[in-house]
Design a protein around this motif. Structure first.
Motif, PDB file in Angstrom:
ATOM      1  N   ARG A 195       0.834  -1.196   0.000  1.00 31.45           N
ATOM      2  CA  ARG A 195       0.000   0.000   0.000  1.00 31.45           C
ATOM      3  C   ARG A 195       0.870   1.247   0.000  1.00 31.45           C
ATOM      4  N   SER A 196       0.426   2.248  -0.751  1.00 27.28           N
ATOM      5  CA  SER A 196       1.136   3.519  -0.840  1.00 27.28           C
ATOM      6  C   SER A 196       0.110   4.587  -1.203  1.00 27.28           C
ATOM      7  N   LEU A 197       0.577   5.837  -1.311  1.00 24.50           N
ATOM      8  CA  LEU A 197      -0.330   6.904  -1.731  1.00 24.50           C
ATOM      9  C   LEU A 197      -0.885   6.625  -3.122  1.00 24.50           C
ATOM     10  N   ARG A 198      -0.053   6.007  -3.966  1.00 26.50           N
ATOM     11  CA  ARG A 198      -0.499   5.684  -5.318  1.00 26.50           C
ATOM     12  C   ARG A 198      -1.414   4.468  -5.352  1.00 26.50           C
ATOM     13  N   HIS A 199      -1.251   3.588  -4.368  1.00 27.75           N
ATOM     14  CA  HIS A 199      -2.055   2.365  -4.310  1.00 27.75           C
ATOM     15  C   HIS A 199      -2.663   2.233  -2.908  1.00 27.75           C
ATOM     16  N   PRO A 200      -3.564   3.134  -2.556  1.00 23.45           N
ATOM     17  CA  PRO A 200      -4.118   3.122  -1.191  1.00 23.45           C
ATOM     18  C   PRO A 200      -4.923   1.866  -0.878  1.00 23.45           C
ATOM     19  N   LEU A 201      -5.508   1.230  -1.888  1.00 24.30           N
ATOM     20  CA  LEU A 201      -6.291   0.019  -1.664  1.00 24.30           C
ATOM     21  C   LEU A 201      -5.450  -1.249  -1.760  1.00 24.30           C
ATOM     22  N   GLY A 202      -4.196  -1.078  -2.104  1.00 26.49           N
ATOM     23  CA  GLY A 202      -3.288  -2.217  -2.152  1.00 26.49           C
ATOM     24  C   GLY A 202      -2.964  -2.662  -3.564  1.00 26.49           C
ATOM     25  N   TRP A 203      -1.735  -3.066  -3.763  1.00 25.92           N
ATOM     26  CA  TRP A 203      -1.223  -3.565  -5.039  1.00 25.92           C
ATOM     27  C   TRP A 203      -0.548  -4.894  -4.733  1.00 25.92           C
ATOM     28  N   PRO A 204      -0.964  -6.004  -5.326  1.00 28.50           N
ATOM     29  CA  PRO A 204      -0.306  -7.277  -5.043  1.00 28.50           C
ATOM     30  C   PRO A 204       1.202  -7.162  -5.252  1.00 28.50           C
ATOM     31  N   ARG A 248      11.577   0.001  -5.719  1.00 30.13           N
ATOM     32  CA  ARG A 248      10.798   1.241  -5.724  1.00 30.13           C
ATOM     33  C   ARG A 248      11.572   2.310  -6.474  1.00 30.13           C
ATOM     34  N   ARG A 249      10.857   3.333  -6.894  1.00 27.84           N
ATOM     35  CA  ARG A 249      11.489   4.486  -7.529  1.00 27.84           C
ATOM     36  C   ARG A 249      11.642   5.583  -6.487  1.00 27.84           C
ATOM     37  N   ARG A 250      12.870   6.094  -6.346  1.00 29.64           N
ATOM     38  CA  ARG A 250      13.149   7.128  -5.373  1.00 29.64           C
ATOM     39  C   ARG A 250      13.087   8.507  -6.009  1.00 29.64           C
ATOM     40  N   LEU A 251      13.083   9.516  -5.169  1.00 27.63           N
ATOM     41  CA  LEU A 251      12.982  10.890  -5.650  1.00 27.63           C
ATOM     42  C   LEU A 251      14.210  11.286  -6.462  1.00 27.63           C
TER      43      LEU A 251
END
Length: 226
Positions: free
Chosen positions: A65-74, A184-187
């Protein structure tokens, strides 16, 4: 918890029957038995198909879960995404074979199938490598990680067991990355590099100070290349 448990024996299957149910129920040998994480479960089997050895990851409600995937991403979907991304960058990783997600009364189920890396060894099994070959492996790995970090990609679990090496008698070694579930992709590229290099330095025993200096030098040249 319930899961589709494969038989604990070697099996041969046809990769042509590549629907979700086929991979979800295919018997094989556990290499990572299902365990509960992230309020779900995930496990991996190894199975020989007519197209070669593959690894099948099965999971239920194993979500990132993240801001981009608040409902969850497998996490299997996350890994599939980055496997494809690395292919576009020319960075070696297990070849993606199949991926799918389905919603069931029990939750979100995902399958990820990847081809085995043939004739590769993990970095942690190369401690007897001669010094000259060890130096070349360090340089090759540094160059590859520089390209990865230049794209702001952070492996996030860069242990020696996740760095795979294929040695050749008359050619430079090849290096591949495993376990992209936490990539993950960092800033910035620097943030990605700083995390992974510090983690690898702590988690590996192959490279001494001179080898590590070679790795960093090659990483720096690749990292700043345009």
């Amino acid at each position: 918890m319930s899961f589709a448990a494969p038989e604990q024996s070697a099996a041969t299957a046809s990769a042509d029957q590549n629907g979700f149910d086929h991979w979800w129920t295919l018997p094989g040998d556990w290499v990572e038995e299902p365990n509960e994480r992230r309020n779900g479960w995930s496990g991996v089997i190894r199975v020989m198909t007519e197209h070669g050895l593959v690894y099948v990851k099965r999971q239920r409600n194993h979500l990132y879960r993240s801001l981009r995937h608040p409902l969850g991403w497998p996490t299997a979907s996350r890994e599939w995404y980055f496997l494809l991304k690395l292919r576009t960058l020319g960075i070696a990783a297990p070849a993606p074979v199949f991926h799918a997600v389905r919603h069931t009364p029990d939750g979100i189920e995902a399958v990820l199938v990847t081809a085995a890396l043939e004739n590769y060894q993990p970095l942690n099994e190369l401690e007897a490598l001669p010094a000259d070959q060890r130096a070349i492996v360090a340089e090759t790995l540094g160059e590859m990680l520089g390209r990865l970090h230049r794209e702001r990609l952070q492996h996030s679990c860069l242990y020696d067991k996740h760095v795979m090496v294929r040695l050749h008698r008359d050619a430079p070694p090849e290096v591949a990355l495993l376990d992209l579930e936490k990539m993950r992709r960092r800033l910035t590229p620097t943030l990605a590099a700083r995390h992974d290099l510090a983690q690898l330095r702590r988690r590996q025993r192959l490279f001494g100070d001179d080898d590590w200096a070679r790795l960093l030098a090659c990483h720096g040249r690749s990292f700043t290349k345009r």
